[in-house]
Design an enzyme around this catalytic site. Structure first.
Site, mmCIF file in Angstrom:
data_model
loop_
_atom_site.group_PDB
_atom_site.id
_atom_site.type_symbol
_atom_site.label_atom_id
_atom_site.label_comp_id
_atom_site.label_asym_id
_atom_site.label_seq_id
_atom_site.Cartn_x
_atom_site.Cartn_y
_atom_site.Cartn_z
ATOM 1 N N ASP A 73 5.270 8.886 -2.019
ATOM 2 C CA ASP A 73 4.874 7.374 -1.630
ATOM 3 C C ASP A 73 5.428 6.454 -2.407
ATOM 4 O OD1 ASP A 73 3.597 5.949 0.146
ATOM 5 O OD2 ASP A 73 1.893 5.769 -1.392
ATOM 6 N N CYS A 125 4.159 10.210 -6.761
ATOM 7 C CA CYS A 125 3.583 9.039 -7.001
ATOM 8 C C CYS A 125 2.152 8.832 -6.564
ATOM 9 C CB CYS A 125 4.395 7.804 -6.254
ATOM 10 S SG CYS A 125 6.048 7.904 -6.779
ATOM 11 N N ALA A 126 1.238 9.201 -7.329
ATOM 12 C CA ALA A 126 0.048 9.712 -6.821
ATOM 13 C C ALA A 126 -0.997 8.666 -6.728
ATOM 14 C CB ALA A 126 -0.609 10.973 -7.565
ATOM 15 N N ALA A 127 -1.209 7.632 -7.716
ATOM 16 C CA ALA A 127 -2.152 6.697 -7.899
ATOM 17 C C ALA A 127 -2.013 5.761 -6.651
ATOM 18 C CB ALA A 127 -1.980 5.858 -9.050
ATOM 19 N N CYS A 160 4.877 1.698 2.657
ATOM 20 C CA CYS A 160 4.111 0.440 3.496
ATOM 21 C C CYS A 160 5.120 -0.692 3.364
ATOM 22 C CB CYS A 160 2.813 0.143 2.713
ATOM 23 S SG CYS A 160 3.056 -0.405 1.032
ATOM 24 N N GLY A 179 -4.644 7.680 -5.723
ATOM 25 C CA GLY A 179 -5.145 8.945 -5.240
ATOM 26 C C GLY A 179 -5.476 9.167 -3.813
ATOM 27 N N GLY A 180 -5.363 8.111 -2.955
ATOM 28 C CA GLY A 180 -5.828 8.284 -1.498
ATOM 29 C C GLY A 180 -5.070 9.481 -0.717
ATOM 30 N N LYS A 181 -3.773 9.662 -0.996
ATOM 31 C CA LYS A 181 -3.185 10.706 -0.327
ATOM 32 C C LYS A 181 -3.168 12.031 -1.154
ATOM 33 C CE LYS A 181 0.307 7.327 1.699
ATOM 34 N NZ LYS A 181 -0.496 6.201 1.063
ATOM 35 N N ASP A 218 1.843 10.806 -11.932
ATOM 36 C CA ASP A 218 2.020 9.467 -12.015
ATOM 37 C C ASP A 218 2.296 8.750 -13.413
ATOM 38 O OD1 ASP A 218 1.116 6.920 -10.046
ATOM 39 O OD2 ASP A 218 1.003 6.200 -11.989
#
Length: 478
Positions: free
Chosen positions: A379, A311-313, A432, A315-317, A335
């Site tokens: 994530d 679940c990439a967007a 989170c 993109g921070g991780k 994503d």
């Protein structure tokens, strides 16, 4: 955390009075930051959209300076974040029923109370500018009423402070309480959930949840953190820069910089135009909270490994994984949202990484590149209860029925991660949220269903200790 996986649902909007009247059209009158804030709140109540989206869409309707627009962001976000508390203050000073106050007038009063009580605006200026705003809106008939109510609220909130919560105290941004001239809140010794719900502006369900499972100390720390205006945290791109190099460049630019709790982070205590800071265009750093940095660090990507970010967007991780592997791993960033996936690619381009491939996938996940992968980061979309300070609307979007749906989605995503990791490979489950159903309970349930999946470690960070709230678990496939 990527909520594009979630189904869109109209959020619950708290404290909105019954409204049978049409809202006032203001698109052609956005001549001040306060007017823009009022307009944004009006649109938020009418549509339930995120304030950031409303304010961005409104940029074409005004020619305000950056300072005035920043004021609008601060005031509108502050009203939404503190709304239940603001409404309690107003209701204590207005004799007529809430339903008998025009919705647009109530919004004006909310904006005024926020400035009188919670901002650094001097009391007289907060009252006067709110009254003037009523005139600008074209409702001079509100002026006398607004002036009287706001001055009464100002007299209610004293300057004396205390360290203990009580029915006549109001939490401040500094971790203490201001004394009120009268008790308008529930007695925390008698009804703690209702007290924290009203003074910390939480929905009843969330206040009951936190009060029921957190110690008193953790409860109050978490509640205070939910109201703090968060600092901007920078994650240094270790492939392109060093912490000292970035700190020096920012300091020379006139930006106050503090060391982070993570050795590869820096904190900016004051708001700044991120894209104009030294190192942004060069790809020296990214904006990411320190608790979010833990996910990629726990996955510990190695050079040459094949890694899936499910679940990439935004993109921070994914980019953090590239930094940690010195841009020598093979990272697939997936994503379900084409728009959000473009944001991942923009970050990849800015940071100049060659090891990340972005892939648009369907919601059923049937077209995820097969792998198998050495490591998978998942994530998941979540309730955001660990990051209420950063997302002012999130507290009002929390719903018990939607939580159950989220848990089903999160479980499916974790099982999907397990299907794509090689035997002996590792998974980091990250969220989170700080709710047990989305964190420890979910991981335990999945591990009990899948014997070949073992939990290696897990950790929960509560908000304010010292960063955002978050949860990560490291799992390994046998």
């Amino acid at each position: 955390m990527n909520n594009a996986w979630k189904k869109r649902r109209q959020p619950r909007r708290p404290s909105k009075p019954a409204d049978t009247s049409e809202t006032l059209p203001l698109e052609d009158h956005l001549h001040s930051g306060r007017m823009l804030a009022w307009f944004a709140l009006q649109r938020y109540d009418d549509t339930g959209r995120f304030l950031s989206e409303i304010l961005t869409d409104s940029d074409s309707l005004h020619a305000l300076s950056g300072q005035d627009r920043g004021l609008a962001v601060d005031v509108a976000s502050g009203v939404v974040r503190r709304r239940r508390t603001i409404d309690t203050l107003l209701e204590s000073q207005i004799s007529r029923p809430r339903s008998n106050v025009e919705p647009d007038l109530w919004r004006l009063l909310q904006l005024g109370v926020f400035q009188v009580v919670f901002s650094r605006t001097p009391e007289h200026a907060a009252v006067d500018t709110t009254v003037e705003l009523a005139k600008q809106i074209g409702c001079s008939r509100w002026c006398g009423f607004a002036n009287g109510v706001l001055r009464n609220v100002a007299r209610l909130v004293g300057e004396a402070t205390t360290d203990e919560p009580a029915s006549n105290t109001l939490p401040t941004s500094g971790g203490t309480y201001r004394r009120l001239e009268q008790a308008i809140f529930p007695d925390p010794a008698v009804d703690l959930p209702e007290y924290v719900g009203r003074v910390f502006s939480l929905p009843r369900s969330l206040a009951r949840r936190w009060s029921g499972r957190l110690s008193r100390s953790d409860l109050l720390t978490t509640c205070f953190a939910s109201l703090q205006i968060p600092e901007t945290c920078l994650r240094i791109n270790r492939v392109a820069a060093t912490v000292n190099h970035v700190q020096t460049a920012l300091t020379e630019h006139g930006v106050e910089v503090l060391p982070g709790h993570n050795p590869w982070s820096l904190r900016l205590p004051h708001a700044a135009r991120i894209t104009e800071l030294p190192g942004y265009a060069e790809g020296w750093w990214s904006v990411q909270d320190e608790s979010a940095m833990l996910a990629a660090e726990l996955l510990a990507p190695q050079p040459g490994e094949k890694i899936l970010d499910l679940c990439a967007a935004p993109g921070g991780k994914s980019t953090h994984l590239a930094e940690l592997s010195r841009d020598t791993a093979e990272i697939t960033a997936c994503d379900v949202s084409e728009h959000r996936l473009r944001r991942v690619q923009e970050s990849v381009n800015r940071l100049q990484f060659g090891s990340i491939e972005t892939v648009l996938i369907s919601r059923d996940g049937e077209d995820i590149p097969s792998g198998p992968y050495d490591a998978v980061l998942v994530d998941v979309p979540c309730s955001n209860t660990g990051v209420l300070s950063r997302r002012p609307e999130a507290r009002w979007r929390f719903r018990e029925d939607e939580l159950a749906e989220l848990v089903q989605l999160q479980t499916r995503l974790l099982l999907t991660a397990m299907d794509h990791v090689r035997p002996g490979g590792r998974i980091v489950y990250s969220t989170c949220s700080i709710e047990p159903e989305e964190t420890t309970e979910l991981v335990a349930n999945v591990a009990s269903l899948v014997p070949e999946l073992t939990v290696q470690s897990q950790q929960l960070q509560l908000p304010g200790q010292p960063a955002d709230g978050a949860f990560q678990a490291v799992l390994q496939r046998a």
